[in-house]
Design an enzyme around this catalytic site. Sequence first.
Site, mmCIF file in Angstrom:
data_model
loop_
_atom_site.group_PDB
_atom_site.id
_atom_site.type_symbol
_atom_site.label_atom_id
_atom_site.label_comp_id
_atom_site.label_asym_id
_atom_site.label_seq_id
_atom_site.Cartn_x
_atom_site.Cartn_y
_atom_site.Cartn_z
ATOM 1 N N HIS A 528 30.027 8.913 31.835
ATOM 2 C CA HIS A 528 29.897 9.229 33.550
ATOM 3 C C HIS A 528 29.634 10.018 34.068
ATOM 4 O O HIS A 528 28.361 9.844 35.084
ATOM 5 C CB HIS A 528 32.047 9.113 33.967
ATOM 6 C CG HIS A 528 32.656 8.221 33.495
ATOM 7 N ND1 HIS A 528 33.268 6.871 35.093
ATOM 8 C CD2 HIS A 528 33.194 7.462 32.536
ATOM 9 C CE1 HIS A 528 33.440 5.766 34.455
ATOM 10 N NE2 HIS A 528 33.984 6.270 33.578
ATOM 11 N N HIS A 714 29.732 3.501 26.709
ATOM 12 C CA HIS A 714 30.054 4.040 27.539
ATOM 13 C C HIS A 714 31.682 2.410 27.167
ATOM 14 O O HIS A 714 33.099 3.226 26.808
ATOM 15 C CB HIS A 714 30.422 3.574 28.848
ATOM 16 C CG HIS A 714 31.797 3.673 30.091
ATOM 17 N ND1 HIS A 714 32.071 2.027 30.569
ATOM 18 C CD2 HIS A 714 31.998 4.412 30.408
ATOM 19 C CE1 HIS A 714 33.002 2.331 31.284
ATOM 20 N NE2 HIS A 714 32.766 3.872 31.113
ATOM 21 N N ASN A 718 35.595 3.316 26.037
ATOM 22 C CA ASN A 718 36.629 3.316 27.398
ATOM 23 C C ASN A 718 37.504 2.161 27.442
ATOM 24 O O ASN A 718 38.927 2.099 27.082
ATOM 25 C CB ASN A 718 35.616 3.001 28.199
ATOM 26 C CG ASN A 718 36.907 2.468 29.633
ATOM 27 O OD1 ASN A 718 37.219 3.007 30.568
ATOM 28 N ND2 ASN A 718 36.914 1.624 29.942
ATOM 29 N N ILE A 846 34.059 1.320 35.624
ATOM 30 C CA ILE A 846 35.375 1.964 35.986
ATOM 31 C C ILE A 846 35.703 3.079 34.225
ATOM 32 O O ILE A 846 34.751 3.008 33.539
ATOM 33 C CB ILE A 846 36.606 0.366 35.160
ATOM 34 C CG1 ILE A 846 37.753 0.468 35.648
ATOM 35 C CG2 ILE A 846 36.022 0.409 33.420
ATOM 36 C CD1 ILE A 846 38.268 0.331 36.706
#
Length: 846
Positions: A528, A714, A718, A846
């Site tokens: 992020h 990611h 995640n 997200i």
Amino acid sequence: MFPECLKRLFSRSQKVKGRVVLMRKNVLDFNNLTSVVGIVGTSKSLIGSAVDGVTSLMGKSVCIQLISATKADANGNGIVGKKAYLEGIIASIPTLGAGQSAFNINFKWDSDMGIPGAFIITNHMNVEFFLVSLTLEDIPNQGTMHFVCNSWVYNYEDYKQNRIFFVNETYVPSETPGPLVTYREAELQALRGNGTGKRKEWDRVYDYDVYNDLGNPDSGENFARPVLGGSLTHPYPRRGRTGRKPTKKDSKSEKPGHVYVPRDEIFGHLKSSDFLSYGIKSLSRSFLPAIKSIFDLKFTPNEFGSFEEVRELCEGGIKLPTDILSKISPLPVLKEIFRTDGEDNLLKFSIPHLIQVNKSAWMTDDEFAREMIAGVNPCVIRLLQEFPPQSKLDPSVYGDQTSKLTEEHLKINLEGLTVDKAIEGQRLFILDHHDVFMPFLTRLNESKSTKVYATRTILFLKDDGTLKPLAIELSLPHSGGQHLGADSKVILPANQGVESTIWLLAKAYVVVNDSCYHQLISHWLNTHAVIEPFVIATNRNLSVLHPVYKLLFPHYRDTMNINALARQSLINADGIIEQSFLGGKYSMEISSEAYKAWVFPDQALPADLIKRGMATEDSSCPNGLRLVIEDYPYAVDGLEIWDAIKTWVQEYVSLYYATDDAVKKDSELQAWWKEVVEKGHGDLKDKPWWPKMQTLQELIQSCSTIIWIASALHAAVNFGQYPYGGFILNRPTLSRRLIPEKGTPEYDEMTLVNLSVIEILSRHASDEIYLGQRDNSPNWTSNSRAIEAFKKFGKKLAEIETKISERNNDPNLRNRTGPAKLPYTVLLPTSKPGLTFRGIPNSISI
């Protein structure tokens, strides 16, 4: 330049027929999920209806003027055509997406005006709309010209200059048609802004700032947080600038409140409704105290007294008295959290994948070890190359932090090998969280709610290719002072008596460390936070006409917005992360310390594996790497994804850059990279490892790394969070007590208690776009070779998906499923919406 055939098409005066596709505000607006009347109306007024999601535009509300790409005025700028207005609605267009409306438009375009290459749009209404595209349809014998827009358009008075959109051609700066050069430069300048003032909702400005909005010192000392970024003490990647006023007590901190995000970065309606529905539910355990004060519920949602309580939460939910349902119905947001279908359940969660087949396999040593290479944080374990393990902490500050592990601790489980032979044979591995947490332990353990160790875990690679833990070292700062080193104890595996409970608890402390490291560093920082500067720099320096912009743009979707939401609710002072993870109020400082060691080139998967000793270069292997653990699911699947990404990038970039010299001479590209290094990651700008962006290979490798971070990396860290961590005993995030000493009553009554938990989003939105896909527009470029290369990329990913599924069904690959019978699917490229434990979205959304 435009093809000669197109030039001939405009050799005579004619009308050019077009089609405009747009969406109403109430279809997509993140901040206004309730219905509003349509966008239709005369200037500065609204009329119309939202019936069937179709809006009719009449009068002179939206004006478009074409700009020539081949004919210039006296100033050298493309000639601007006469105004044309949207004319009415196209009743049925099968290709239109939900909420989209299409309108006819006709342009007067004389033969001496050349070929259109851009257009100006003017919105005279007092409400914005989302412009999807403009298509020029009636060009004889040629087909169509596409202008892919995907942007919010506000009233013209909100802008200091015209809103301009370009045709879907691709040009490096030096090849831009002369009449479009000024327009190209002006659009980039508008996106850069002037670096001053508070940003407004309709602004499109991308600029940098430090993380100075995580705390709120005006609310008290407990809410003050250090500024991250702009110093050697607390370095950090930059985030998007909002320009809010400083707090009263600290002029360097920014007041909390609404976080500005460039308008085109804000979620669409589908994405936002998914975020509200599942996001609020996943955070609700921290949200429950507020609900408790309303409903006077008699339970403590942050504490669990037994394993059975946790299982009941996963399998049945927390019971809610039926009379409470009547109190929920007036609160639309709470209805997203509570079931209201007649059942009296509060917070009924999905059963985590980990316990769907076997409810106790998570407790085994085999599963504990397997999750280090096929779990939610598979990118930290490394080959042990020295024994005992050494610390990199400054001994003048922290004393001797060398491990207290000895060969005596390990040899009982080394299957006849000595430690030296095991190291020589690449059979020993370490999950090392010692140096990350040791500098913070004194402060962390001063808290009444947190008691934690810094951990080292040694593992052995067995002949069957699986790992087994040999020993766990738990360390605290020396009781005489941190500068005197560490007080450490070594816990060995045991399967009976109190020793087995001590061993189980030691594994829990390791996972608490790993959960915190995963969330703050592997997930937040390394995906992020580090990507946001690339998003900002790309929009500020690379025109939408630039080939690298077109390559990277899909991998930035929603990232700035989700990061802004995180700064408001997740990583802020007293936010979800501080409440739920062992880092507490020092969580973001821990990630700042880790950023000091972040190296951009090492984020590429092959480089990462080599650096951790998990692979060696070997040209005889399919990926050019030989894995030390052959059955390493994250690495095996990831390397195939990495190779597919890099092949796609190389084929695409080579269409526009034939030589290294072409890379050097691209002014926008050089400005982009300079800003990434010197501003976006400015605290690390002097590091020698930054690529210089002087060669084609540097460009290919850098773009591949950006795409890898934003997509597959990611996804890997995640979307396994709920499948593994939804059963919180498997992934505890806090520990409340230290291990009791022998001779104390607590030692004989050992149990796992008070492990606080958080459910993190692991769901895919219903409008997600996955790696190898682009948005609804197939007309993202007019370059047929680029489109073919992208189709090839998609086919390669489909092949990889098949191969991953085959590996998961191979009984000889024991790390693929493990004792919990949970296949490693997180790097399967595609997914349906929801909690699927698979799928690689293009971007960090997200």
